[in-house]
Design an enzyme around this catalytic site. Structure first.
Site, PDB file in Angstrom:
ATOM      1  N   ASP A 165      40.948  55.756 -57.372  1.00 27.41           N
ATOM      2  CA  ASP A 165      40.308  55.660 -56.057  1.00 27.41           C
ATOM      3  C   ASP A 165      38.919  55.076 -56.298  1.00 27.41           C
ATOM      4  O   ASP A 165      38.475  54.953 -57.447  1.00 27.41           O
ATOM      5  CB  ASP A 165      40.201  57.062 -55.422  1.00 27.41           C
ATOM      6  CG  ASP A 165      39.472  57.047 -54.080  1.00 27.41           C
ATOM      7  OD1 ASP A 165      39.731  56.137 -53.262  1.00 27.41           O
ATOM      8  OD2 ASP A 165      38.633  57.928 -53.839  1.00 27.41           O
ATOM      9  N   THR A 187      41.995  52.203 -48.591  1.00 30.29           N
ATOM     10  CA  THR A 187      41.339  50.893 -48.547  1.00 30.29           C
ATOM     11  C   THR A 187      41.897  49.972 -49.627  1.00 30.29           C
ATOM     12  O   THR A 187      42.181  48.792 -49.372  1.00 30.29           O
ATOM     13  CB  THR A 187      39.815  51.068 -48.739  1.00 30.29           C
ATOM     14  OG1 THR A 187      39.352  52.120 -47.887  1.00 30.29           O
ATOM     15  CG2 THR A 187      39.072  49.797 -48.413  1.00 30.29           C
ATOM     16  N   CYS A 216      41.570  58.237 -44.886  1.00 31.57           N
ATOM     17  CA  CYS A 216      40.803  57.932 -46.102  1.00 31.57           C
ATOM     18  C   CYS A 216      40.926  59.164 -46.975  1.00 31.57           C
ATOM     19  O   CYS A 216      40.811  60.295 -46.477  1.00 31.57           O
ATOM     20  CB  CYS A 216      39.343  57.667 -45.747  1.00 31.57           C
ATOM     21  SG  CYS A 216      38.219  57.665 -47.172  1.00 31.57           S
ATOM     22  N   THR A 217      41.178  58.961 -48.270  1.00 33.31           N
ATOM     23  CA  THR A 217      41.468  60.116 -49.128  1.00 33.31           C
ATOM     24  C   THR A 217      40.244  60.996 -49.377  1.00 33.31           C
ATOM     25  O   THR A 217      40.385  62.109 -49.872  1.00 33.31           O
ATOM     26  CB  THR A 217      42.082  59.652 -50.461  1.00 33.31           C
ATOM     27  OG1 THR A 217      41.203  58.688 -51.073  1.00 33.31           O
ATOM     28  CG2 THR A 217      43.444  59.028 -50.250  1.00 33.31           C
ATOM     29  N   HIS A 218      39.067  60.518 -49.027  1.00 36.68           N
ATOM     30  CA  HIS A 218      37.878  61.381 -49.121  1.00 36.68           C
ATOM     31  C   HIS A 218      37.859  62.444 -48.003  1.00 36.68           C
ATOM     32  O   HIS A 218      37.313  63.518 -48.183  1.00 36.68           O
ATOM     33  CB  HIS A 218      36.585  60.553 -48.985  1.00 36.68           C
ATOM     34  CG  HIS A 218      36.168  59.836 -50.233  1.00 36.68           C
ATOM     35  ND1 HIS A 218      36.845  58.747 -50.731  1.00 36.68           N
ATOM     36  CD2 HIS A 218      35.122  60.049 -51.084  1.00 36.68           C
ATOM     37  CE1 HIS A 218      36.222  58.309 -51.825  1.00 36.68           C
ATOM     38  NE2 HIS A 218      35.184  59.086 -52.061  1.00 36.68           N
ATOM     39  N   CYS A 242      43.996  55.564 -52.579  1.00 34.78           N
ATOM     40  CA  CYS A 242      42.914  55.056 -51.730  1.00 34.78           C
ATOM     41  C   CYS A 242      43.546  54.181 -50.650  1.00 34.78           C
ATOM     42  O   CYS A 242      44.270  53.218 -50.970  1.00 34.78           O
ATOM     43  CB  CYS A 242      41.985  54.229 -52.622  1.00 34.78           C
ATOM     44  SG  CYS A 242      40.696  53.355 -51.728  1.00 34.78           S
TER      45      CYS A 242
END
Ligand code: DGL
Length: 273
Positions: free
Chosen positions: A15, A83, A196-198, A81
Site C-alpha cells: 500500500d 488507488t 480507501c484501505t486507510h 490499495c
C-alpha cells in the site's frame, strides 16, 4: 524467507503506507499459516492525490522488488490499495501473467445489496474516484436501484498515516457533512463505503459521526477470501505464518501502526526502491 517457520513463499502485500494493514489483518485471519511480506510505500505517500503515472511506476517498482529477491520471491501479490489497484492492476497483470494478483476496489455492489434507502455514500481518494476503473464500475451500476454519492477525501489517508487523530476527526467531520444526511429514513444515506484501505482505521470516528443506523463497508474480508481462492497451494497447517514488514519511509510509523491495529510487534526494515 528469513526466520519463517515454514518454507512456503510469502504473499506480497503493499500500500502507499499503513492503510493496507487493514487488508493484512483480514489476510492473516483467513490464511493464518501463510507468510506475508508487507511493503508500506510511505516515502512516496500519499498516492491518492498524485497522478496515475506516478502510482503506476511505484506499483511496478515494488512488484519487481518483491519478485526478484530469492529469499523474498512471492507466490501472489495483494495490491492493498484502492488507488494503486485503479491505476496499475491491469498493467501489473500484463507485466506478470504468471503471478496471481489480487486488488481492492470500493465495495459498491455489496453496498447495493445492503442498502434499504438506496442512497450510498462513497469515501475514497481523488485518484480512485477519477480513475477509469472506478468510472466503469459506477457506470455498470447506473440505472439500478441505488444512488451513489461520492466524496473525495483529500488529506484523510495522510492524517491516518501520521496517526494525527485531531486532523483525522476534523476531516471525517468535514467529509461526512459534505455527503449529506445519514440515517435509516427514506432519502438518508444508510450505507457508507470506505473506498480507501486507510479509512477502516477511522471507523469508530466515522461511525460516531454518521450514527449507529449506518453500515460502514470495507473490503478486507472479501479480498482475503479472494486471495485464498487464487492460491495454488497452502502452507502446512502445523506451521504458523510470519510477517516481514518493510517501509520506504519512516519505519516507526509502520511499526507503531502494526502494533496498534494488528497487535503485531515486528521490527520494520527500511527499503530503498
Ligand atoms: N490506502 C490507499 C487506498 O486504498 C491510498 C491512500 C493514499 O495514499 O492516498 O486508496
Amino acid at each position: 524467507m528469513p526466520e519463517a517457520a515454514n518454507a512456503k513463499p510469502p504473499i506480497g502485500v503493499f500500500d502507499s503506507g499503513v492503510g493496507g494493514l487493514s487488508i493484512l489483518k483480514a489476510l492473516r485471519a483467513e490464511l493464518p499459516h501463510e507468510n506475508f511480506i508487507y511493503v508500506a510505500d510511505s516515502g512516496f505517500a500519499p498516492y491518492g492525490e498524485r497522478d496515475q503515472g506516478f502510482v503506476l511506476a511505484r506499483a511496478r517498482a515494488i512488484t519487481r522488488h518483491l519478485l526478484k529477491s530469492p529469499d523474498l520471491a512471492i507466490q501472489a501479490l495483494v495490491v492493498a490499495c484502492n488507488t494503486a489497484t485503479a491505476a496499475a492492476i491491469q498493467l501489473l497483470r500484463q507485466d506478470h501473467p504468471e503471478l496471481p494478483i489480487i486488488g481492492v476496489e470500493p465495495a459498491l455492489k455489496p453496498a447495493m445489496t445492503l442498502s434499504h434507502t438506496g442512497r450510498i455514500g462513497v469515501m475514497a481518494t481523488r485518484g480512485t474516484l477519477n480513475s477509469q476503473k472506478f468510472k466503469t464500475l459506477l457506470a455498470g451500476l447506473a440505472g439500478g436501484p441505488a444512488q451513489f454519492i461520492c466524496q473525495p477525501c483529500d488529506g484523510l489517508a495522510d492524517a491516518i498515516e501520521r496517526h494525527d487523530t485531531e486532523q483525522t476527526t476534523a476531516l471525517c467531520t468535514q467529509y461526512a457533512q459534505a455527503l449529506g444526511r445519514f440515517g435509516a429514513q427514506p432519502g438518508d444515506i444508510d450505507t457508507l463505503v470506505l473506498g480507501c484501505t486507510h479509512y477502516p482505521f477511522a471507523r469508530e470516528t466515522l461511525q460516531a459521526l454518521v450514527g449507529p443506523a449506518v453500515q460502514l463497508l470495507d473490503n478486507g474480508a472479501p479480498v482475503a477470501r479472494q486471495t485464498r481462492r487464487m492460491l495454488a497451494s497452502f502452507a502446512p497447517e502445523s506451521a504458523p505464518g510470519q510477517c516481514l514488514l518493510f517501509s520506504t519511509g519512516d519505519p516507526e510509523l509502520l511499526h507503531n501502526a502494526a502494533q496498534r491495529w494488528l497487535g503485531l510487534d515486528v521490527m520494520v526494515q527500511g527499503l530503498r526502491i
